[in-house]
Enzyme design. Structure first.
Site, PDB file in Angstrom:
ATOM      1  N   GLY A 238      18.276  49.443  57.062  1.00 36.43           N
ATOM      2  CA  GLY A 238      17.891  48.267  56.284  1.00 36.43           C
ATOM      3  C   GLY A 238      17.601  47.028  57.107  1.00 36.43           C
ATOM      4  N   PRO A 273      18.245  53.137  60.939  1.00 36.23           N
ATOM      5  CA  PRO A 273      17.088  52.255  60.751  1.00 36.23           C
ATOM      6  C   PRO A 273      15.800  53.047  60.529  1.00 36.23           C
ATOM      7  CG  PRO A 273      17.549  52.503  63.077  1.00 36.23           C
ATOM      8  CD  PRO A 273      18.601  53.294  62.357  1.00 36.23           C
ATOM      9  N   ARG A 314       3.101  49.266  48.680  1.00 37.25           N
ATOM     10  CA  ARG A 314       4.099  48.190  48.744  1.00 37.25           C
ATOM     11  C   ARG A 314       3.675  46.897  48.040  1.00 37.25           C
ATOM     12  NH1 ARG A 314       6.256  46.005  52.568  1.00 37.25           N
ATOM     13  NH2 ARG A 314       8.398  46.307  51.917  1.00 37.25           N
ATOM     14  N   CYS A 346      -8.554  51.926  39.464  1.00 42.41           N
ATOM     15  CA  CYS A 346      -8.763  51.251  38.181  1.00 42.41           C
ATOM     16  C   CYS A 346      -7.478  50.660  37.633  1.00 42.41           C
ATOM     17  CB  CYS A 346      -9.380  52.241  37.204  1.00 42.41           C
ATOM     18  SG  CYS A 346     -10.905  52.882  37.873  1.00 42.41           S
ATOM     19  N   TYR A 374       6.971  53.023  55.195  1.00 40.97           N
ATOM     20  CA  TYR A 374       6.755  53.100  53.753  1.00 40.97           C
ATOM     21  C   TYR A 374       5.300  52.847  53.374  1.00 40.97           C
ATOM     22  CZ  TYR A 374      11.778  52.825  54.166  1.00 40.97           C
ATOM     23  OH  TYR A 374      13.073  53.064  54.540  1.00 40.97           O
TER      24      TYR A 374
END
Ligand code: LLP
Length: 420
Positions: A238, A273, A314, A346, A374
């Site tokens: 994190g 991590p 994201r 769309c 990510y």
């Protein structure tokens, strides 16, 4: 620095991103091996005086090229599925470097972990511990277990990626963790090996980690008093990174404070991590397809690019901010405006960035920064789009480490005839 301007051209080390786009097309994820290595070494150096092990969180970026690099750097791995375990093994890493997190481990996943001999299961409930015990007994393999504690600590991050509060689904209360570890210690096929926690992602201050560590250390004392010696304490991952102007804590700050708290205890500190190692070592390369300049002041100006929310989720999912940069200097035909950078999907949520002052022309190449964690890992085939290619730059060479998906990759999985 993983990416920098050289003579006006954005490069990964000595390799121009424009050259990669010419060769591989767009959209394409580009990762810098040097950038990943530098972050790994930075973390390793910060924790040099603590008995610590880095288990890379595979979910951030599970490309085999990236996993192989992590293995070469000396990392272990934090996984959350059988698929991630198989990726780690396919990348040439040893199962005994793997910790297995996650609230929903299936029987098949537990069996795979047991047969391959992973380092430890991070157990998240009493029911999971029972399932692991049953499978261990059936397979005649000892299962090393750590209990994931929910420390009820506020990581002060986006609510979707906060995991250490008691209303979150993760881990068990400290008192229950102690009971379960006593149970594990007594069980012939379980081995109580550690305590774990993970408070959330993109955490920018060190305080919440120390609060969580204090809770784990109290528990460790309690367990030691009842004769249970554990081998490691896993404080999760994190660690925050800079996307825009955030100033996350330095790993050294955490290492120094953790060392003081551990105070010579024999336990190894495990770190998990993901983003810290890969986020800023990756970009998403995309090309401008069309410009739709706003006609009036009240209208937005849209730059429609060939990457979309299926490639990088994201911004749509967490309203996260990614820097968008030109890959080459603007030509004379470029139009300067405050653009919303949007994809072809769309949905109005399909944007990569909003309100960015840029000079753009159709055909221009853009790099969406901080996309190494990510990004590809959360991509999909929404709108029947093929996932992008992935390229790894090592020194002055680049390599396609995953080819672009073709429509046949999607069609191959489906059947319309009845007897398929
Ligand atoms: N360990 C565990 C048990 C985790 O659940 C996670 C992330 C990590 C380690 C690694 O966290 P990191 O160091 O990468 O922050 N998709 C979101 C992030 C989800 C994180 C989930 N768990 C995003 O794009 O921000």
């Amino acid at each position: 620095m993983a990416f920098q301007l050289q003579g006006g051209a954005l490069c990964a080390g000595p390799v121009s991103l424009a050259r990669i786009a010419e060769a591989v097309g767009t959209p394409t994820y580009v990762y810098s091996a040097d950038g990943i290595s530098a972050q790994y070494r930075r973390l390793e150096a910060a924790f040099a005086e603590v008995p610590a092990e880095i288990c890379y969180a595979v979910k951030a970026n599970s490309n085999l090229g990236v996993l192989r690099l992590m293995n070469e750097l000396g990392a272990g791995f934090d996984i959350v599925s059988g698929g991630e375990l198989q990726r780690v093994v396919a990348a040439g890493a040893l199962p005994e470097t793997v910790v297995f997190s996650g609230v929903g481990k299936s029987e098949a996943e537990i069996n795979l972990g047991l047969k391959l001999g992973i380092r430890c299961f991070n157990v998240e409930s009493a029911a999971e511990l029972q399932r692991i015990a049953r499978q261990a007994e059936r397979l005649h393999r000892i299962a090393p277990v750590a209990l994931r504690v929910n420390p009820d600590v506020d990581a002060r991050t986006h609510p979707y990626i906060a995991t250490g509060l008691k209303e979150n689904k993760f881990g068990v209360e400290a008192s229950e963790a102690a009971e379960l570890l006593v149970e594990a210690e007594r069980h012939p096929w379980l081995e109580a090996s550690g305590l774990a926690c993970h408070i959330g992602s993109q955490v920018e201050r060190v305080g919440p980690y120390l609060e969580a560590l204090d809770r784990l250390l109290d528990l460790l004392d309690q367990l030691e008093a009842s004769g249970i010696e554990l081998g490691h304490i896993d404080i999760g991952g994190g660690f925050g990174v800079t996307y825009q102007d955030e100033t996350p804590f330095e790993p050294r700050e955490l290492a120094t404070a953790a060392k003081a708290r551990l105070n010579g205890r024999p336990q190894t500190l495990v770190l998990e991590p993901g983003r810290f190692l890969t986020a800023n070592a990756g970009v998403l390369l995309t090309r401008v397809e069309y410009l739709k300049p706003g006609k009036k002041d009240s209208q937005h100006s849209f730059a429609v690019v060939d990457a979309a929310m299926n490639d990088l989720l994201r911004p749509a999912l967490y309203q996260s901010w990614h820097r968008v940069e030109r890959v080459l200097p603007a030509g004379d035909d470029a139009l300067t405006a405050c653009w919303d950078i949007v994809g072809p999907i769309c949905e109005s949520g399909d944007f990569l960035a909003r309100q960015r002052e840029l000079a753009l022309a159709p055909g221009d190449l853009l790099a969406v920064r901080s996309a190494g964690a990510y990004g590809m890992a959360q991509s999909s085939n929404y709108n029947a789009r093929g996932r992008p290619a992935e390229v790894l730059v090592e020194g002055d060479r680049f390599r396609v480490v995953r080819r672009r998906e073709h429509i046949n990759d999607q069609l191959a999985l489906e059947r319309i005839d009845a007897d398929g």
